[in-house]
Scaffold this motif. Structure first.
Motif, PDB file in Angstrom:
ATOM      1  N   VAL A 282       0.660 -13.303  39.304  1.00 36.08           N
ATOM      2  CA  VAL A 282      -0.467 -12.989  38.422  1.00 36.08           C
ATOM      3  C   VAL A 282      -0.195 -11.651  37.735  1.00 36.08           C
ATOM      4  N   PRO A 283      -0.329 -11.578  36.425  1.00 41.24           N
ATOM      5  CA  PRO A 283      -0.112 -10.299  35.743  1.00 41.24           C
ATOM      6  C   PRO A 283      -1.030  -9.226  36.300  1.00 41.24           C
ATOM      7  N   PRO A 284      -0.474  -8.086  36.701  1.00 37.24           N
ATOM      8  CA  PRO A 284      -1.306  -7.031  37.308  1.00 37.24           C
ATOM      9  C   PRO A 284      -2.096  -6.275  36.249  1.00 37.24           C
ATOM     10  N   SER A 285      -3.158  -5.634  36.680  1.00 36.94           N
ATOM     11  CA  SER A 285      -3.947  -4.820  35.754  1.00 36.94           C
ATOM     12  C   SER A 285      -3.332  -3.427  35.653  1.00 36.94           C
ATOM     13  N   LEU A 286      -3.578  -2.766  34.536  1.00 33.46           N
ATOM     14  CA  LEU A 286      -3.079  -1.401  34.341  1.00 33.46           C
ATOM     15  C   LEU A 286      -3.687  -0.455  35.373  1.00 33.46           C
ATOM     16  N   ASP A 287      -4.932  -0.673  35.718  1.00 31.36           N
ATOM     17  CA  ASP A 287      -5.591   0.194  36.704  1.00 31.36           C
ATOM     18  C   ASP A 287      -4.899   0.100  38.059  1.00 31.36           C
ATOM     19  N   HIS A 288      -4.521  -1.096  38.478  1.00 35.39           N
ATOM     20  CA  HIS A 288      -3.822  -1.256  39.754  1.00 35.39           C
ATOM     21  C   HIS A 288      -2.446  -0.589  39.708  1.00 35.39           C
ATOM     22  N   LEU A 289      -1.777  -0.699  38.593  1.00 32.24           N
ATOM     23  CA  LEU A 289      -0.456  -0.057  38.461  1.00 32.24           C
ATOM     24  C   LEU A 289      -0.575   1.464  38.528  1.00 32.24           C
ATOM     25  N   ARG A 290      -1.625   1.996  37.945  1.00 24.91           N
ATOM     26  CA  ARG A 290      -1.786   3.451  37.978  1.00 24.91           C
ATOM     27  C   ARG A 290      -2.213   3.930  39.364  1.00 24.91           C
ATOM     28  N   CYS A 291      -2.913   3.104  40.093  1.00 28.10           N
ATOM     29  CA  CYS A 291      -3.203   3.442  41.493  1.00 28.10           C
ATOM     30  C   CYS A 291      -1.911   3.480  42.300  1.00 28.10           C
ATOM     31  N   PHE A 292      -1.030   2.547  42.053  1.00 27.99           N
ATOM     32  CA  PHE A 292       0.272   2.508  42.715  1.00 27.99           C
ATOM     33  C   PHE A 292       1.054   3.791  42.431  1.00 27.99           C
ATOM     34  N   LEU A 293       1.104   4.204  41.169  1.00 26.78           N
ATOM     35  CA  LEU A 293       1.826   5.421  40.812  1.00 26.78           C
ATOM     36  C   LEU A 293       1.191   6.654  41.452  1.00 26.78           C
ATOM     37  N   ALA A 294      -0.125   6.693  41.490  1.00 23.12           N
ATOM     38  CA  ALA A 294      -0.808   7.845  42.090  1.00 23.12           C
ATOM     39  C   ALA A 294      -0.480   7.977  43.567  1.00 23.12           C
ATOM     40  N   VAL A 295      -0.419   6.862  44.301  1.00 24.79           N
ATOM     41  CA  VAL A 295      -0.068   6.906  45.724  1.00 24.79           C
ATOM     42  C   VAL A 295       1.364   7.403  45.889  1.00 24.79           C
ATOM     43  N   VAL A 296       2.278   6.911  45.048  1.00 27.84           N
ATOM     44  CA  VAL A 296       3.681   7.348  45.125  1.00 27.84           C
ATOM     45  C   VAL A 296       3.788   8.840  44.853  1.00 27.84           C
ATOM     46  N   GLU A 297       3.130   9.300  43.800  1.00 29.13           N
ATOM     47  CA  GLU A 297       3.274  10.697  43.385  1.00 29.13           C
ATOM     48  C   GLU A 297       2.539  11.664  44.310  1.00 29.13           C
ATOM     49  N   GLU A 298       1.416  11.236  44.863  1.00 32.99           N
ATOM     50  CA  GLU A 298       0.644  12.129  45.733  1.00 32.99           C
ATOM     51  C   GLU A 298       1.058  12.031  47.197  1.00 32.99           C
ATOM     52  N   GLY A 299       1.683  10.927  47.583  1.00 32.34           N
ATOM     53  CA  GLY A 299       2.185  10.812  48.949  1.00 32.34           C
ATOM     54  C   GLY A 299       1.208  10.238  49.948  1.00 32.34           C
ATOM     55  N   SER A 300      -0.033   9.964  49.525  1.00 29.68           N
ATOM     56  CA  SER A 300      -1.010   9.367  50.442  1.00 29.68           C
ATOM     57  C   SER A 300      -2.125   8.714  49.650  1.00 29.68           C
ATOM     58  N   PHE A 301      -2.823   7.790  50.314  1.00 30.02           N
ATOM     59  CA  PHE A 301      -3.956   7.133  49.678  1.00 30.02           C
ATOM     60  C   PHE A 301      -5.088   8.127  49.458  1.00 30.02           C
ATOM     61  N   ASN A 302      -5.263   9.031  50.392  1.00 30.64           N
ATOM     62  CA  ASN A 302      -6.337  10.012  50.321  1.00 30.64           C
ATOM     63  C   ASN A 302      -6.149  10.935  49.116  1.00 30.64           C
ATOM     64  N   ALA A 303      -4.915  11.455  48.963  1.00 31.84           N
ATOM     65  CA  ALA A 303      -4.641  12.365  47.842  1.00 31.84           C
ATOM     66  C   ALA A 303      -4.718  11.618  46.510  1.00 31.84           C
ATOM     67  N   ALA A 304      -4.257  10.371  46.505  1.00 30.59           N
ATOM     68  CA  ALA A 304      -4.332   9.580  45.273  1.00 30.59           C
ATOM     69  C   ALA A 304      -5.781   9.341  44.879  1.00 30.59           C
ATOM     70  N   ALA A 305      -6.641   9.069  45.872  1.00 34.26           N
ATOM     71  CA  ALA A 305      -8.056   8.851  45.596  1.00 34.26           C
ATOM     72  C   ALA A 305      -8.698  10.100  45.007  1.00 34.26           C
ATOM     73  N   ARG A 306      -8.333  11.278  45.538  1.00 33.24           N
ATOM     74  CA  ARG A 306      -8.887  12.530  45.011  1.00 33.24           C
ATOM     75  C   ARG A 306      -8.456  12.726  43.553  1.00 33.24           C
ATOM     76  N   ARG A 307      -7.171  12.470  43.266  1.00 34.36           N
ATOM     77  CA  ARG A 307      -6.680  12.651  41.893  1.00 34.36           C
ATOM     78  C   ARG A 307      -7.360  11.713  40.913  1.00 34.36           C
ATOM     79  N   LEU A 308      -7.589  10.500  41.345  1.00 28.42           N
ATOM     80  CA  LEU A 308      -8.180   9.498  40.461  1.00 28.42           C
ATOM     81  C   LEU A 308      -9.707   9.548  40.438  1.00 28.42           C
ATOM     82  N   GLY A 309     -10.291  10.320  41.359  1.00 28.89           N
ATOM     83  CA  GLY A 309     -11.749  10.371  41.445  1.00 28.89           C
ATOM     84  C   GLY A 309     -12.340   9.086  41.966  1.00 28.89           C
TER      85      GLY A 309
END
Length: 304
Positions: free
Chosen positions: A5-32
């Motif tokens: 299924v073609p992924p959504s842009l929002d899901h892809l950016r969540c993926f990048l945020a987790v990679v760049e921040e190193g954790s789900f918690n930090a990614a959530a803070r960055r993305l609000g």
């Protein structure tokens, strides 16, 4: 086989945020976002792509799986492309040109042009640029047929009803020859002496000024379409000719060329004229280039 299924842009950016921040918690803070929202987005992305992206076993920070590492560059590219698309849309809504095509006379100092275009790139990152460097009438021809947004041409372009023109500066020309050339060795050049020697002349590749002569004194001349070739032949002592002072400044200082004191003194100032079609006036980016070029030519130390 599971359909992808073609992924959504929002899901892809969540993926990048987790990679760049190193954790789900930090990614959530960055993305609000809430951590549960980010975690759900990653789970959905893995389901849609039918691959496991992170190793989340135990209490360790999420680590990319082999599949996650393999897909990372493509996800980055998609995100960057969408960012570029949005920036382009914003610039178009602000009235910026979709593209800027410049036709510049070969006499314009290269260092001035290079620095201006460097600053242009920083100021208008969403505006692609095409650069044509031409001589004489070829600049006006590009503007006339719509291949250039505007041009910076020399002084010998005749008035054309389709084009607007505005003087923006000038370049100093200087007659030169090699020190071993007879004109270069002469203590005093008498009137008519230049007619006895081969003159190197920049020729025109455009029908707009075809057949016109520009500061030509000798009946013996070689016509060259390239300023660099003319410069090289002058240094070899093959002939004499006029060059922009900024091009031969170092040669005059080192003695590789000498300035000729001609009694028929050629025109010293090569005027530079901005040209654009009357039915296509310059947009914001083009106006910025014109204003900056006018100011920088006035300050250019190479002409002094």
């Amino acid at each position: 086989m599971v359909d992808i299924v073609p992924p959504s842009l929002d899901h892809l950016r969540c993926f990048l945020a987790v990679v760049e921040e190193g954790s789900f918690n930090a990614a959530a803070r960055r993305l609000g976002r809430a951590i549960s929202v980010v975690s759900y987005a990653i789970a959905q992305l893995e389901t849609q792509l039918d691959v496991r992206l992170f190793d989340r076993e135990g209490s360790r920070k999420p680590q990319l799986t082999e599949a996650g590492r393999a897909l990372l560059s493509e996800v980055h590219a998609i995100s960057d492309d969408v960012d570029a698309l949005l920036a382009k849309v914003r610039s178009l809504r602000q009235g910026l040109e979709a593209e800027l095509s410049l036709a510049i006379d070969v006499m314009v100092p290269g260092n001035v042009l290079a620095r201006l275009l460097r600053d242009f790139q920083a100021r208008f990152p969403t505006v692609p640029l095409r650069l044509h460097v031409e001589a004489l009438g070829a600049v006006a021809a590009l503007v006339l047929d719509g291949r250039a947004t505007f041009g910076i041409a020399g002084p010998d372009i005749k008035d054309l009803p389709e084009l607007e023109r505005e003087m923006i500066g000038s370049v100093e020309m200087v007659p030169v020859a090699a020190p071993g050339h007879p004109l270069g060795q002469a203590a005093r050049i008498v009137p008519g002496e230049t007619r006895k020697h081969l003159q190197l002349v920049l020729t025109d590749r455009s029908p707009l000024t075809e057949g016109s002569d520009f500061s030509v004194f000798s009946p013996r001349s070689w016509r060259l379409a390239d300023l660099g070739a003319k410069h090289a032949l002058l240094k070899e002592g093959i002939g004499w000719g006029s060059m922009p002072r900024h091009v031969v400044k170092d040669d005059l200082a080192s003695g590789a060329l000498v300035e000729l004191k001609l009694p028929e003194r050629p025109t010293l100032d090569y005027g530079l004229v901005a040209l654009w079609r009357k039915d296509s006036p310059p947009g914001p980016a083009a106006c910025w280039v014109l204003d900056e070029l006018r100011e920088r030519l006035a300050k250019c130390p190479a002409n002094s």
